[in-house]
Design a protein around this motif. Sequence first.
Motif, PDB file in Angstrom:
ATOM      1  N   TRP A  31     -57.429  52.649  31.802  1.00  0.00           N
ATOM      2  CA  TRP A  31     -57.784  52.064  33.100  1.00  0.00           C
ATOM      3  C   TRP A  31     -56.583  51.300  33.631  1.00  0.00           C
ATOM      4  N   ARG A  48     -57.435  55.929  36.280  1.00  0.00           N
ATOM      5  CA  ARG A  48     -58.481  55.942  35.262  1.00  0.00           C
ATOM      6  C   ARG A  48     -59.248  57.259  35.290  1.00  0.00           C
ATOM      7  N   GLN A 120     -66.283  53.373  28.605  1.00  0.00           N
ATOM      8  CA  GLN A 120     -64.936  52.827  28.616  1.00  0.00           C
ATOM      9  C   GLN A 120     -64.287  52.804  27.235  1.00  0.00           C
TER      10      GLN A 120
END
Length: 245
Positions: A31, A48, A120
């Motif tokens: 990211w 990202r 993530q």
Amino acid sequence: TDGGTANYRFVLINTGNVAFKSITLIDIFLWVGDQTVSADFSRLSEWRPSLLQSVQFYLKSAADSAKVIMSPITTPTGLTLSYTTETNPCRTEFNPPYSPAGCVTGSWTTTLPSPLSATQGIKLLFAGPFAAGDTLVFGVDMRSPPGTPVDRTAFNSFAYQVTRNDNSSQLPVAEPNKVGIDVKRFPSIGDYVWQDLNNNGQQDEPPGAGVNGVTVKLWSPGGDGVIGGTDDFVVGTRLTANDGS
């Protein structure tokens, strides 16, 4: 390309002569503004990507240690896979624990996040033994969002720690070099056959210059990647019509 896919392949091999009792591996996905997993260093990612599907596990070829058999297998016995939607989860699983400023506790779950694009990071806890010569292979498929700038790089890295099986001592946390992906623009195949009456190599003739009834074939070089080989095959065929289109 933007909107295209990329696959991160992880191949973990015990190249030593001592079995591992356990392996802890954490990968915090890319990211903008990201940092390395085990220390406070910038990874310098400029965009990202998003997770495309759940983590896939594979078998290693017995004949070639660098080759992976690409048919997915079930999650190996003794392995627990967790996900997080946080960009900065606390890494208390490591010894010593790593808790960078502002990290979020209790963010890991074995349930795949919904939507997938919210994922993530991943954590693998493998309860061995992981014998000398053993191999663990898994892949993370990701997609670049439409409109991703060309020639901007997104970097990924992971950190891991192993525990010896013979004396239960833990080796220091290690983080291999980061790996980057970037977006490229590739030439595209046109959809028009015409007679270049002015010989300038440009499609600036009137529609009447389009040539109908031309068979256009798109070929693949096959598995060997060599044009003109015996494994070449036709991907598609189209007959031009409507003034060459």
